[in-house]
Design a protein around this motif. Structure first.
Motif, short mmCIF file in Angstrom:
data_model
loop_
_atom_site.label_atom_id
_atom_site.label_comp_id
_atom_site.label_asym_id
_atom_site.label_seq_id
_atom_site.Cartn_x
_atom_site.Cartn_y
_atom_site.Cartn_z
N SER A 1 9.68 -0.48 63.72
CA SER A 1 9.57 0.03 62.34
C SER A 1 8.54 1.13 62.23
CB SER A 1 9.22 -1.12 61.39
OG SER A 1 8.00 -1.74 61.78
N GLU B 1 5.58 -1.60 66.69
CA GLU B 1 6.90 -2.16 66.44
C GLU B 1 7.88 -1.02 66.18
OE1 GLU B 1 6.48 -4.84 63.20
OE2 GLU B 1 5.10 -6.18 64.26
N TYR C 1 12.95 -6.35 64.72
CA TYR C 1 12.54 -6.43 63.32
C TYR C 1 12.30 -7.89 62.96
CZ TYR C 1 14.18 -1.64 62.39
OH TYR C 1 14.36 -0.29 62.40
N TYR D 1 14.64 -2.08 54.85
CA TYR D 1 13.83 -1.09 55.55
C TYR D 1 12.73 -0.57 54.63
CZ TYR D 1 17.30 -0.90 59.29
OH TYR D 1 18.13 -1.22 60.34
N THR E 1 21.58 -3.50 62.28
CA THR E 1 20.38 -4.18 61.78
C THR E 1 20.39 -5.64 62.19
OG1 THR E 1 20.29 -2.69 59.87
CG2 THR E 1 19.08 -4.76 59.70
N LYS F 1 19.21 -5.84 65.73
CA LYS F 1 17.76 -5.59 65.85
C LYS F 1 16.96 -6.81 65.40
CE LYS F 1 18.06 -0.55 65.37
NZ LYS F 1 17.81 0.63 64.51
#
Length: 603
Positions: A122, A120, A407, A365, A398, A401
């Motif tokens: 992240s 992913e 995310y 995050y 964000t 995403k």
């Protein structure tokens, strides 16, 4: 380091063999056969050498014996044949190792890249996980082959050693014991320093990446303009030198200790050899053994000692290689994703609606001290044009995403047409979205490929690519570039053409229009690098192309924002305001203040 650790690490041998077999079954089998043959040659040469000496002594004692002289010649020719065979085996083994190694390198890098595709977003933004990826890639292509080659070498030297020990046993068991005892300290030392070197390399993962990054900054076109303009070269080069010196000093400590102890323990083995040599020579002088036997025992001890040290060295090298193998295997076996836990069934209203809904969404995050988005709820009906505005760091990117499924919310949920994104098939979700990020990629590929990757399954569709170029406003670029769609972009490769920021952005816009079936278009600062006229033309075209589709635009330019049906204002990760341009101006809040500040700049 303990023997238990050594044995546990040795468990990677089957994994290494499996990887090598996957890369080349035939090459691995041939290498194994060559290894067995190579193990026989040294022992055979030592024994033939003993026969030659005895035959020479016999022939010298009876000069008239023609058969004795012929025996000497035949044995010399036999030794020549064995030497030739040994050379051929060594060359053949080296060639096979090289070919298998090249195939294995490609195979393992493909495995790593396949694993990377399952990660992913992240994971790539997590420095600790990125270090794991770096450790897996470092030497990954060579270590599995090293483990297998060292295993074969271990078998080869072990077989040779058995032959030498059989020959030496006639002198007495003490010779065999001396050979073993003299070699063990060197093995223990080698294993210890292998473990120390491995732990040091792992600790240096982050610094090694920093060193690579400084090389990248100093030696690529991406940063060249600022490095020269701001005079950063000397500063970054000094940081590079300082970091390189730090790593060198850390590595040199282990290397020096390893070399010193290796030398001392090597002298111990040499002393043991000459002690045994003296005993054998005295026995020969007393006539207890023949000159041929003196040669046999001396070579057998010397080469047996070398074979035993090679066995132990192979075990030490295998241990070191398998330590690095553990990095690769841990990465390949890592469970990087989890099966999403779907929320409770959507309400009747949500199931019937068409559009994008954020429902009490919070996202933080990993490692961050505060959420990037906090309890955001909003609805964008299908076919609506929406704009997202707010100061830098407000959470706009964000938001995008999360909407595109890169995310997963820390809490709350994102829905498309009443269905939680976690319940969507990934390919089906991506097919519905056309996206251009503000940090879009500049691929060092052909222009047609730069556009075509927006829908890679259609990358060979010339008509579709030209249609996307027209929508993205890159027609003029195609006409002016030598080679048109077949022009190579970027300066990394020969005959490449570097584009201006605006030209690159038009290519990225065209890329986003490759997905003709996408009904949700997302543009994150799509015209940041365009001049006013180009921006106006893009958005006039964009209004036409998005008619009947859901569009979401992030922009700091209010002439662009005011065209949206609905405007959402983010501040400190929260939804501060929403409404039309006029409604937000009348409200006199954050939007109105930002609009007035920008308007004053044009007066």
């Amino acid at each position: 380091m303990s023997w238990r650790q050594v044995l546990r690490t040795a468990g990677h041998v089957p994994d290494a063999l499996r990887l090598v077999l996957q890369a080349s079954v035939g090459g691995t089998v041939v290498l194994a056969l060559l290894t067995v043959l190579a193990a026989v040659m040294p022992v055979a040469l030592v024994y033939v050498g003993k026969l030659i000496i005895d035959a020479v002594v016999t022939a010298a004692g009876n000069p008239a014996d023609l058969a004795a002289r012929n025996t000497v010649v035949e044995l010399v020719l036999l030794e020549l044949g064995l030497v030739v065979a040994q050379v051929v085996l060594q060359r053949a083994s080296g060639l096979v190792r090289q070919l298998v190694g090249e195939k294995l390198g490609v195979h393992i890098n493909v495995l790593i890249l396949e694993k990377a595709l399952t990660l992913e977003l992240s994971h790539f933004e997590d420095s600790e996980f990125y270090d794991r990826l770096t450790r897996a890639r470092r030497e990954a292509s060579s270590r599995p082959l090293s483990v297998v080659v060292q295993t074969f070498s271990l078998v080869q030297n072990a077989l040779s050693l058995v032959g030498y020990l059989v020959a030496l046993w006639a002198l007495g068991g003490w010779v065999v014991g001396l050979l073993v005892l003299a070699s063990l300290p060197g093995f223990i030392s080698e294993v210890k320093f292998s473990a120390d070197a491995f732990r040091l390399r792992n600790r240096q993962s982050a610094d090694s990446r920093r060193l690579w990054y400084l090389e990248y900054v100093l030696a690529t076109d991406t940063h060249a303009k600022e490095v020269k303009l701001f005079g950063l070269g000397a500063y970054f080069l000094q940081r590079y030198r300082d970091l390189a010196v730090k790593l060198f000093r850390e590595n040199s400590v282990v290397a020096v200790q390893r070399a010193v102890w290796g030398t001392l323990l090597g002298l111990l083995s040499t002393g043991a050899f000459y002690a045994c040599y003296a005993v054998i020579a005295l026995r020969a002088a007393r006539g207890e053994i023949t000159l041929g036997e003196l040669t046999l025992y001396t070579l057998a001890f010397r080469q047996g000692q070398g074979a035993f040290q090679s066995v132990l060295s192979s075990m030490g090298s295998m241990y070191e290689s398998q330590l690095y193998m553990s990095n690769l295997l841990d990465f390949l076996k890592a469970q990087v994703g989890t099966t999403p836990t779907l929320p409770a069934p959507v309400s009747v209203q949500g199931a019937a609606e068409r559009g994008v809904r954020f429902e009490n969404v919070t996202f933080q995050y990993p490692g961050a001290s505060a959420p990037a988005l906090r309890d955001v709820s909003m609805f964008i009906p299908a076919g609506t044009s929406a704009a997202l505005v707010g100061p830098n760091g407000a959470g706009k990117t964000t938001f995008i995403k999360l909407l595109t499924g890169l995310y997963t919310p820390s809490s709350g949920r994102v829905l498309l047409d009443g269905k939680d994104l976690r319940a969507w098939d990934g390919d089906a979700l991506r097919a519905r979205m056309g996206v251009i990020f503000q940090d879009y990629n500049r691929y060092q590929l052909l222009l047609r490929e730069n556009v075509g990757v927006g829908a890679v399954e259609q990358i060979l569709d010339e008509t579709r690519i030209r249609h996307a170029v027209e929508k993205g406003g890159a027609e003029e670029l195609v006409r002016t570039l030598p080679g048109g769609l077949d022009a190579s972009l970027g300066r990394w490769f020969a005959r490449g053409v570097e584009l201006s920021g605006g030209q690159w952005q038009s290519v990225a816009l065209a890329r986003s229009f490759m997905r003709q079936d996408a009904d949700v278009l997302i543009l994150d600062e799509p015209t940041a690098a365009l001049d006013a006229e180009a921006e106006y033309l893009v958005f006039q075209r964009f209004k036409e192309l998005t008619r009947g589709r859901t569009s979401i635009v992030i922009s700091h330019r209010f002439p662009t924002v005011r065209l949206a049906d609905r405007i959402f204002v983010l501040a400190d990760g929260k939804l501060a305001e929403q409404g039309t341009h006029q409604e937000l101006l009348d409200a006199g809040g954050t939007y109105a203040r930002m609009f007035r500040l920008q308007a004053e700049g044009y007066q």
